[in-house]
Scaffold this motif. Sequence first.
Motif, PDB file in Angstrom:
ATOM      1  N   ALA A 130      54.214  25.995  22.969  1.00 48.94           N
ATOM      2  CA  ALA A 130      52.841  25.472  23.084  1.00 48.94           C
ATOM      3  C   ALA A 130      52.299  25.606  24.506  1.00 48.94           C
ATOM      4  O   ALA A 130      51.502  24.783  24.948  1.00 48.94           O
ATOM      5  N   GLN A 131      52.700  26.663  25.203  1.00 49.51           N
ATOM      6  CA  GLN A 131      52.275  26.876  26.579  1.00 49.51           C
ATOM      7  C   GLN A 131      51.402  28.124  26.694  1.00 49.51           C
ATOM      8  O   GLN A 131      51.436  29.014  25.834  1.00 49.51           O
ATOM      9  N   ASP A 132      50.657  28.193  27.787  1.00 50.61           N
ATOM     10  CA  ASP A 132      49.887  29.386  28.119  1.00 50.61           C
ATOM     11  C   ASP A 132      50.352  29.886  29.481  1.00 50.61           C
ATOM     12  O   ASP A 132      50.433  29.114  30.436  1.00 50.61           O
ATOM     13  N   LEU A 133      50.688  31.160  29.556  1.00 51.84           N
ATOM     14  CA  LEU A 133      51.181  31.746  30.796  1.00 51.84           C
ATOM     15  C   LEU A 133      50.101  32.638  31.396  1.00 51.84           C
ATOM     16  O   LEU A 133      49.729  33.666  30.834  1.00 51.84           O
ATOM     17  N   LEU A 134      49.589  32.223  32.558  1.00 55.63           N
ATOM     18  CA  LEU A 134      48.598  33.017  33.278  1.00 55.63           C
ATOM     19  C   LEU A 134      49.293  34.177  33.975  1.00 55.63           C
ATOM     20  O   LEU A 134      50.278  33.988  34.701  1.00 55.63           O
ATOM     21  N   ILE A 135      48.772  35.376  33.764  1.00 55.97           N
ATOM     22  CA  ILE A 135      49.319  36.570  34.417  1.00 55.97           C
ATOM     23  C   ILE A 135      48.153  37.233  35.146  1.00 55.97           C
ATOM     24  O   ILE A 135      47.602  38.249  34.710  1.00 55.97           O
ATOM     25  N   ASP A 136      47.748  36.623  36.245  1.00 55.84           N
ATOM     26  CA  ASP A 136      46.492  37.046  36.882  1.00 55.84           C
ATOM     27  C   ASP A 136      46.588  37.194  38.393  1.00 55.84           C
ATOM     28  O   ASP A 136      45.566  37.215  39.082  1.00 55.84           O
ATOM     29  N   GLY A 137      47.808  37.288  38.924  1.00 55.96           N
ATOM     30  CA  GLY A 137      47.944  37.461  40.368  1.00 55.96           C
ATOM     31  C   GLY A 137      47.441  36.285  41.174  1.00 55.96           C
ATOM     32  O   GLY A 137      47.131  36.428  42.362  1.00 55.96           O
ATOM     33  N   GLY A 138      47.353  35.116  40.552  1.00 55.95           N
ATOM     34  CA  GLY A 138      46.896  33.917  41.259  1.00 55.95           C
ATOM     35  C   GLY A 138      45.398  33.756  41.314  1.00 55.95           C
ATOM     36  O   GLY A 138      44.892  32.792  41.902  1.00 55.95           O
ATOM     37  N   MET A 139      44.664  34.657  40.669  1.00 54.63           N
ATOM     38  CA  MET A 139      43.203  34.662  40.776  1.00 54.63           C
ATOM     39  C   MET A 139      42.557  33.369  40.316  1.00 54.63           C
ATOM     40  O   MET A 139      41.618  32.876  40.943  1.00 54.63           O
ATOM     41  N   THR A 140      43.055  32.807  39.223  1.00 57.46           N
ATOM     42  CA  THR A 140      42.401  31.643  38.641  1.00 57.46           C
ATOM     43  C   THR A 140      42.655  30.365  39.426  1.00 57.46           C
ATOM     44  O   THR A 140      41.791  29.486  39.513  1.00 57.46           O
ATOM     45  N   THR A 141      43.823  30.252  40.044  1.00 63.42           N
ATOM     46  CA  THR A 141      44.236  28.981  40.632  1.00 63.42           C
ATOM     47  C   THR A 141      44.315  28.983  42.153  1.00 63.42           C
ATOM     48  O   THR A 141      44.600  27.942  42.746  1.00 63.42           O
ATOM     49  N   ALA A 142      44.060  30.114  42.788  1.00 69.29           N
ATOM     50  CA  ALA A 142      44.126  30.162  44.250  1.00 69.29           C
ATOM     51  C   ALA A 142      43.087  31.135  44.785  1.00 69.29           C
ATOM     52  O   ALA A 142      42.650  32.047  44.074  1.00 69.29           O
ATOM     53  N   THR A 143      42.702  30.940  46.054  1.00 74.07           N
ATOM     54  CA  THR A 143      41.688  31.772  46.683  1.00 74.07           C
ATOM     55  C   THR A 143      42.313  32.644  47.746  1.00 74.07           C
ATOM     56  O   THR A 143      43.005  32.141  48.651  1.00 74.07           O
ATOM     57  N   PRO A 144      42.111  33.962  47.702  1.00 71.89           N
ATOM     58  CA  PRO A 144      42.656  34.843  48.736  1.00 71.89           C
ATOM     59  C   PRO A 144      42.116  34.471  50.114  1.00 71.89           C
ATOM     60  O   PRO A 144      40.972  34.012  50.249  1.00 71.89           O
ATOM     61  N   THR A 145      42.922  34.660  51.136  1.00 73.99           N
ATOM     62  CA  THR A 145      42.545  34.288  52.494  1.00 73.99           C
ATOM     63  C   THR A 145      41.227  34.925  52.904  1.00 73.99           C
ATOM     64  O   THR A 145      40.387  34.291  53.559  1.00 73.99           O
ATOM     65  N   HIS A 146      41.030  36.198  52.546  1.00 74.53           N
ATOM     66  CA  HIS A 146      39.819  36.884  53.002  1.00 74.53           C
ATOM     67  C   HIS A 146      38.553  36.363  52.344  1.00 74.53           C
ATOM     68  O   HIS A 146      37.450  36.672  52.789  1.00 74.53           O
ATOM     69  N   GLN A 147      38.692  35.526  51.303  1.00 69.43           N
ATOM     70  CA  GLN A 147      37.514  34.956  50.654  1.00 69.43           C
ATOM     71  C   GLN A 147      37.227  33.531  51.126  1.00 69.43           C
ATOM     72  O   GLN A 147      36.259  32.925  50.677  1.00 69.43           O
ATOM     73  N   VAL A 148      38.065  32.999  51.992  1.00 73.46           N
ATOM     74  CA  VAL A 148      37.864  31.634  52.482  1.00 73.46           C
ATOM     75  C   VAL A 148      36.830  31.646  53.594  1.00 73.46           C
ATOM     76  O   VAL A 148      36.895  32.466  54.499  1.00 73.46           O
TER      77      VAL A 148
END
Length: 256
Positions: free
Chosen positions: A238-256
């Motif tokens: 009953a789980q969902d595994l995100l396979i998105d390179g961290g896109m959904t849950t974290a912000t890349p440094t260059h976008q901060v």
Amino acid sequence: MPDNGSRFDCKIALITGGSSGMGLATARRLLDEGAQVVITGRDRARLDAAVKELDGGDRVLAVAGDAAKIEDLDALVAAVEQRFGRLDVVFANAGIGAFQAFTDVTETEYHRVLDINFKSVFFTIQKALPLLTDNSAIVINASFALHRGSPGAALYSATKAAVHNLARTLAAELAPRGIRVNSVSPGYTSTPAFHAEASPEIQAAAAASTLAARVGSAEEVAGAVAFLASAEAAYINAQDLLIDGGMTTATPTHQV
């Protein structure tokens, strides 16, 4: 590919939408790990090309059909039963991307997208259920889109949220048989469909939005599906595994 031995020896796996992209990569992964695989697709020519590419001999069964049509699913299940007699893994992968402004969605488009992205998943599993062995595994292909709101994706995201919740609900309903049901939510992934539909600018922006600074590969999604379908994930349900390179849950440094 990591050496996982023969996790799927003597296992029978059904993969809808298996003629290209994530479905084909998953078929190849499971085949490499010992499974016999059944792939489906609407285009007979593309399906035949996939079978040739997989080069699995009589360990591969290709059944042409539309996963959103009940009669085609009945024919699929009959073919699987005749050839193998059972199923141990189902990867409900068939689906499409569909993006337009909320106000532009017509009733015709609404039914088209729901049929392919939700109805096909729902009835693929329902029809396959009598062939599924106890303690088998179902994996549903959802999307990172269900985890956040994006303009122009109301219909698409709603269908992916629906299959995500379907996975959780079926996990509860099928637990007495030991059947595990999980979903995967890929981010931007390098597939023929992605490259055909996304402009070079969109592809570059997609890569820049991840911590990995690139889009994912179909093989990386296939690895996650194989893990969830294997005995190694016996306590994951009953789980969902995100396979998105961290896109959904974290912000890349260059976008901060």
